[in-house]
Design a protein around this motif. Structure first.
Motif, PDB file in Angstrom:
ATOM      1  N   GLU A 193       4.548 -11.343 -14.560  1.00 30.98           N
ATOM      2  CA  GLU A 193       4.464 -10.821 -15.925  1.00 30.98           C
ATOM      3  C   GLU A 193       4.265  -9.312 -15.899  1.00 30.98           C
ATOM      4  O   GLU A 193       4.761  -8.586 -16.758  1.00 30.98           O
ATOM      5  CB  GLU A 193       3.305 -11.501 -16.651  1.00 30.98           C
ATOM      6  CG  GLU A 193       3.087 -11.027 -18.067  1.00 30.98           C
ATOM      7  CD  GLU A 193       1.874 -11.694 -18.689  1.00 30.98           C
ATOM      8  OE1 GLU A 193       0.860 -10.997 -18.913  1.00 30.98           O
ATOM      9  OE2 GLU A 193       1.939 -12.914 -18.935  1.00 30.98           O
ATOM     10  N   ASP A 194       3.513  -8.831 -14.881  1.00 29.61           N
ATOM     11  CA  ASP A 194       3.217  -7.410 -14.790  1.00 29.61           C
ATOM     12  C   ASP A 194       2.752  -7.106 -13.370  1.00 29.61           C
ATOM     13  O   ASP A 194       2.370  -8.009 -12.612  1.00 29.61           O
ATOM     14  CB  ASP A 194       2.121  -7.039 -15.794  1.00 29.61           C
ATOM     15  CG  ASP A 194       1.882  -5.538 -15.886  1.00 29.61           C
ATOM     16  OD1 ASP A 194       2.861  -4.778 -15.742  1.00 29.61           O
ATOM     17  OD2 ASP A 194       0.721  -5.128 -16.083  1.00 29.61           O
ATOM     18  N   ALA A 195       2.779  -5.840 -12.994  1.00 29.96           N
ATOM     19  CA  ALA A 195       2.236  -5.374 -11.721  1.00 29.96           C
ATOM     20  C   ALA A 195       1.839  -3.919 -11.887  1.00 29.96           C
ATOM     21  O   ALA A 195       2.413  -3.194 -12.714  1.00 29.96           O
ATOM     22  CB  ALA A 195       3.253  -5.532 -10.592  1.00 29.96           C
ATOM     23  N   MET A 196       0.848  -3.479 -11.108  1.00 31.95           N
ATOM     24  CA  MET A 196       0.399  -2.094 -11.224  1.00 31.95           C
ATOM     25  C   MET A 196      -0.254  -1.648  -9.922  1.00 31.95           C
ATOM     26  O   MET A 196      -0.801  -2.455  -9.163  1.00 31.95           O
ATOM     27  CB  MET A 196      -0.574  -1.927 -12.390  1.00 31.95           C
ATOM     28  CG  MET A 196      -1.781  -2.845 -12.361  1.00 31.95           C
ATOM     29  SD  MET A 196      -2.752  -2.702 -13.896  1.00 31.95           S
ATOM     30  CE  MET A 196      -4.022  -3.956 -13.602  1.00 31.95           C
ATOM     31  N   TRP A 197      -0.167  -0.335  -9.685  1.00 34.87           N
ATOM     32  CA  TRP A 197      -0.801   0.273  -8.527  1.00 34.87           C
ATOM     33  C   TRP A 197      -2.234   0.665  -8.909  1.00 34.87           C
ATOM     34  O   TRP A 197      -2.462   1.265  -9.956  1.00 34.87           O
ATOM     35  CB  TRP A 197      -0.028   1.507  -8.081  1.00 34.87           C
ATOM     36  CG  TRP A 197       1.333   1.202  -7.548  1.00 34.87           C
ATOM     37  CD1 TRP A 197       2.503   1.224  -8.243  1.00 34.87           C
ATOM     38  CD2 TRP A 197       1.672   0.835  -6.208  1.00 34.87           C
ATOM     39  NE1 TRP A 197       3.563   0.885  -7.427  1.00 34.87           N
ATOM     40  CE2 TRP A 197       3.085   0.641  -6.166  1.00 34.87           C
ATOM     41  CE3 TRP A 197       0.938   0.642  -5.038  1.00 34.87           C
ATOM     42  CZ2 TRP A 197       3.758   0.278  -5.001  1.00 34.87           C
ATOM     43  CZ3 TRP A 197       1.605   0.270  -3.873  1.00 34.87           C
ATOM     44  CH2 TRP A 197       2.992   0.089  -3.858  1.00 34.87           C
ATOM     45  N   ILE A 198      -3.195   0.316  -8.038  1.00 32.67           N
ATOM     46  CA  ILE A 198      -4.610   0.557  -8.327  1.00 32.67           C
ATOM     47  C   ILE A 198      -5.235   1.334  -7.171  1.00 32.67           C
ATOM     48  O   ILE A 198      -5.022   1.001  -5.994  1.00 32.67           O
ATOM     49  CB  ILE A 198      -5.374  -0.775  -8.525  1.00 32.67           C
ATOM     50  CG1 ILE A 198      -4.703  -1.620  -9.610  1.00 32.67           C
ATOM     51  CG2 ILE A 198      -6.831  -0.511  -8.881  1.00 32.67           C
ATOM     52  CD1 ILE A 198      -4.782  -1.060 -10.995  1.00 32.67           C
ATOM     53  N   ASP A 199      -6.031   2.356  -7.516  1.00 34.49           N
ATOM     54  CA  ASP A 199      -6.699   3.135  -6.473  1.00 34.49           C
ATOM     55  C   ASP A 199      -8.015   2.475  -6.073  1.00 34.49           C
ATOM     56  O   ASP A 199      -8.403   1.420  -6.607  1.00 34.49           O
ATOM     57  CB  ASP A 199      -6.930   4.581  -6.947  1.00 34.49           C
ATOM     58  CG  ASP A 199      -7.825   4.677  -8.179  1.00 34.49           C
ATOM     59  OD1 ASP A 199      -8.491   3.682  -8.528  1.00 34.49           O
ATOM     60  OD2 ASP A 199      -7.852   5.760  -8.797  1.00 34.49           O
ATOM     61  N   CYS A 202      -1.875 -10.153   4.561  1.00 34.95           N
ATOM     62  CA  CYS A 202      -1.360  -8.967   5.230  1.00 34.95           C
ATOM     63  C   CYS A 202      -1.433  -7.760   4.298  1.00 34.95           C
ATOM     64  O   CYS A 202      -1.582  -7.899   3.079  1.00 34.95           O
ATOM     65  CB  CYS A 202       0.099  -9.167   5.656  1.00 34.95           C
ATOM     66  SG  CYS A 202       0.373 -10.530   6.819  1.00 34.95           S
ATOM     67  N   ILE A 203      -1.312  -6.586   4.887  1.00 36.90           N
ATOM     68  CA  ILE A 203      -1.165  -5.337   4.148  1.00 36.90           C
ATOM     69  C   ILE A 203       0.116  -4.677   4.632  1.00 36.90           C
ATOM     70  O   ILE A 203       0.364  -4.599   5.834  1.00 36.90           O
ATOM     71  CB  ILE A 203      -2.374  -4.410   4.348  1.00 36.90           C
ATOM     72  CG1 ILE A 203      -3.632  -5.051   3.738  1.00 36.90           C
ATOM     73  CG2 ILE A 203      -2.120  -3.038   3.723  1.00 36.90           C
ATOM     74  CD1 ILE A 203      -4.902  -4.272   3.980  1.00 36.90           C
ATOM     75  N   ALA A 204       0.930  -4.216   3.689  1.00 40.10           N
ATOM     76  CA  ALA A 204       2.222  -3.626   4.030  1.00 40.10           C
ATOM     77  C   ALA A 204       2.321  -2.227   3.432  1.00 40.10           C
ATOM     78  O   ALA A 204       2.178  -2.054   2.217  1.00 40.10           O
ATOM     79  CB  ALA A 204       3.362  -4.498   3.508  1.00 40.10           C
ATOM     80  N   GLU A 205       2.541  -1.247   4.278  1.00 46.63           N
ATOM     81  CA  GLU A 205       2.802   0.101   3.792  1.00 46.63           C
ATOM     82  C   GLU A 205       4.242   0.152   3.282  1.00 46.63           C
ATOM     83  O   GLU A 205       5.156  -0.355   3.934  1.00 46.63           O
ATOM     84  CB  GLU A 205       2.602   1.117   4.909  1.00 46.63           C
ATOM     85  CG  GLU A 205       2.722   2.560   4.456  1.00 46.63           C
ATOM     86  CD  GLU A 205       2.525   3.544   5.593  1.00 46.63           C
ATOM     87  OE1 GLU A 205       2.685   4.753   5.347  1.00 46.63           O
ATOM     88  OE2 GLU A 205       2.233   3.103   6.730  1.00 46.63           O
ATOM     89  N   THR A 206       4.451   0.761   2.120  1.00 42.54           N
ATOM     90  CA  THR A 206       5.779   0.771   1.523  1.00 42.54           C
ATOM     91  C   THR A 206       6.372   2.171   1.469  1.00 42.54           C
ATOM     92  O   THR A 206       5.660   3.173   1.526  1.00 42.54           O
ATOM     93  CB  THR A 206       5.743   0.197   0.092  1.00 42.54           C
ATOM     94  OG1 THR A 206       4.924   1.017  -0.740  1.00 42.54           O
ATOM     95  CG2 THR A 206       5.195  -1.218   0.101  1.00 42.54           C
ATOM     96  N   GLU A 207       7.698   2.221   1.328  1.00 47.50           N
ATOM     97  CA  GLU A 207       8.418   3.496   1.321  1.00 47.50           C
ATOM     98  C   GLU A 207       8.158   4.292   0.052  1.00 47.50           C
ATOM     99  O   GLU A 207       8.137   5.525   0.071  1.00 47.50           O
ATOM    100  CB  GLU A 207       9.913   3.243   1.477  1.00 47.50           C
ATOM    101  CG  GLU A 207      10.291   2.632   2.818  1.00 47.50           C
ATOM    102  CD  GLU A 207      11.772   2.299   2.901  1.00 47.50           C
ATOM    103  OE1 GLU A 207      12.470   2.431   1.865  1.00 47.50           O
ATOM    104  OE2 GLU A 207      12.236   1.901   3.990  1.00 47.50           O
ATOM    105  N   SER A 208       8.008   3.612  -1.075  1.00 44.51           N
ATOM    106  CA  SER A 208       7.775   4.295  -2.344  1.00 44.51           C
ATOM    107  C   SER A 208       6.964   3.387  -3.257  1.00 44.51           C
ATOM    108  O   SER A 208       6.673   2.237  -2.919  1.00 44.51           O
ATOM    109  CB  SER A 208       9.103   4.658  -3.014  1.00 44.51           C
ATOM    110  OG  SER A 208       9.685   3.510  -3.612  1.00 44.51           O
ATOM    111  N   GLU A 239       0.847  -1.193   0.000  1.00 51.48           N
ATOM    112  CA  GLU A 239       0.000   0.000   0.000  1.00 51.48           C
ATOM    113  C   GLU A 239       0.886   1.248   0.000  1.00 51.48           C
ATOM    114  O   GLU A 239       1.829   1.348   0.781  1.00 51.48           O
ATOM    115  CB  GLU A 239      -0.887  -0.005   1.242  1.00 51.48           C
ATOM    116  CG  GLU A 239      -1.813   1.191   1.369  1.00 51.48           C
ATOM    117  CD  GLU A 239      -2.635   1.134   2.652  1.00 51.48           C
ATOM    118  OE1 GLU A 239      -3.753   1.659   2.656  1.00 51.48           O
ATOM    119  OE2 GLU A 239      -2.145   0.552   3.652  1.00 51.48           O
ATOM    120  N   HIS A 240       0.558   2.192  -0.898  1.00 49.84           N
ATOM    121  CA  HIS A 240       1.315   3.446  -0.936  1.00 49.84           C
ATOM    122  C   HIS A 240       0.417   4.553  -1.479  1.00 49.84           C
ATOM    123  O   HIS A 240      -0.152   4.422  -2.569  1.00 49.84           O
ATOM    124  CB  HIS A 240       2.567   3.310  -1.817  1.00 49.84           C
ATOM    125  CG  HIS A 240       3.429   4.535  -1.814  1.00 49.84           C
ATOM    126  ND1 HIS A 240       4.294   4.816  -0.775  1.00 49.84           N
ATOM    127  CD2 HIS A 240       3.544   5.567  -2.692  1.00 49.84           C
ATOM    128  CE1 HIS A 240       4.907   5.950  -1.025  1.00 49.84           C
ATOM    129  NE2 HIS A 240       4.464   6.437  -2.178  1.00 49.84           N
TER     130      HIS A 240
END
Length: 291
Positions: free
Chosen positions: A250-256, A233-239, A165-166
């Motif tokens: 294959e891929d990853a993306m940030w989703i609101d 779990c949920i992990a808050e990340t630095e960036s 989570e960021h």
């Protein structure tokens, strides 16, 4: 508003009756009980009756010399599963997924326990201490070596599954063998000498290159393919900067939040296809959305 479900494969309503497992005379009597029932399986998949519930047979369907596993008591009715002898199954057995979409949660939990137990027996026919054959023990909940008498118990492999989570968004990834459009939470096995929090942080960094600042536990579920415990779990990340391990993702993306809600409701404009409802990744996404 999406109401988070209970994690899949949880909610079994039977009494596992652990105190009876070492009582061979009592187990023999339960096998002959008039209300004793034998879980009907097709290979290892559940069979559903016309009412959509698990199908059961009388113990006469077990066959001479066949082995059974004591699942527990449903009221006064003893429940057993046949120990189907077969080569270990690899993969997630996706053929069963359409059935899981229709199954009662308690039935799914009971079947999952039976499937994992059957798979464990088929993978552990020999003693890991001396290599000799082993036999069923404790009504199917253990094996005992015929040579050195070592006792072996069903393994459950811990797996962390997590949302990074960021800045109001969460990270979803696409595995190499996922169905078209499917994204999910990242996951990985807990290694020896590692806490849950450490495993979450390591897996996020290894697979996506993000560093966790904090980790919070959300829920868990058994995953019977063949015998994992998924720890969500949920992990808050630095960036939010990503460096993907292409051997894993294959891929990853940030989703609101709007994108997660669209995916969970199956909206046409959803940025990805959500995991099925019985996977704890679905529960994790819904609980994050609900705050």
């Amino acid at each position: 508003m999406i109401s988070p479900r209970a994690p899949g494969f949880t909610g079994s309503r039977i009494d596992r009756a652990d105190a009876l497992r070492l009582d061979e005379e009592r187990i023999a009597a339960l096998l002959g009980h008039l209300e004793a029932r034998l879980l009907r399986l097709e290979t290892l998949d559940p069979v559903l009756g016309e009412d959509g519930r698990l199908a059961w047979d009388s113990m006469a369907g077990l066959g001479d010399g066949a082995e059974s596993l004591f699942l527990g008591l449903d009221g006064d009715a003893p429940l057993f599963a046949p120990l189907a002898r077969m080569a270990p199954i690899t993969g997630h057995a996706r053929s069963v997924f359409p059935l899981l979409d229709r199954m009662d949660s308690g039935d799914a939990a009971l079947w999952a326990a039976a499937r994992s137990l059957i798979e464990w027996h088929n993978r552990h026919g020999f003693c890991s201490v001396c290599g000799s054959p082993s036999e069923i023990f404790r009504a199917g909940w253990a094996r005992r070596c015929l040579s050195c008498a070592a006792e072996h118990f069903p393994r459950v492999d811990p797996v962390v599954i997590m949302l990074a989570e960021h800045d109001g968004r969460v990270l979803v990834g696409r595995g190499l063998a996922y169905p078209p459009g499917r994204y999910s939470a990242l996951a990985g096995f807990v290694e020896p000498g590692e806490s849950i929090e450490e495993a979450v942080a390591r897996e996020l960094f290894e697979e996506a290159g993000v560093r966790a600042k904090s980790v919070r536990y959300v829920a868990s579920q058994p995953w019977p393919f063949p015998g994992s415990l998924m720890i969500a779990c949920i992990a808050e990340t630095e960036s939010d900067a990503l460096t993907l391990d292409r051997t894993e993702l294959e891929d990853a993306m940030w989703i609101d939040r709007a994108g997660i809600e669209a995916a969970l409701t199956g909206a046409a404009e959803a940025p990805f296809q959500a995991p099925p409802h019985f996977a704890i990744a679905n529960t994790l996404l819904a609980r994050w959305l609900a705050g």
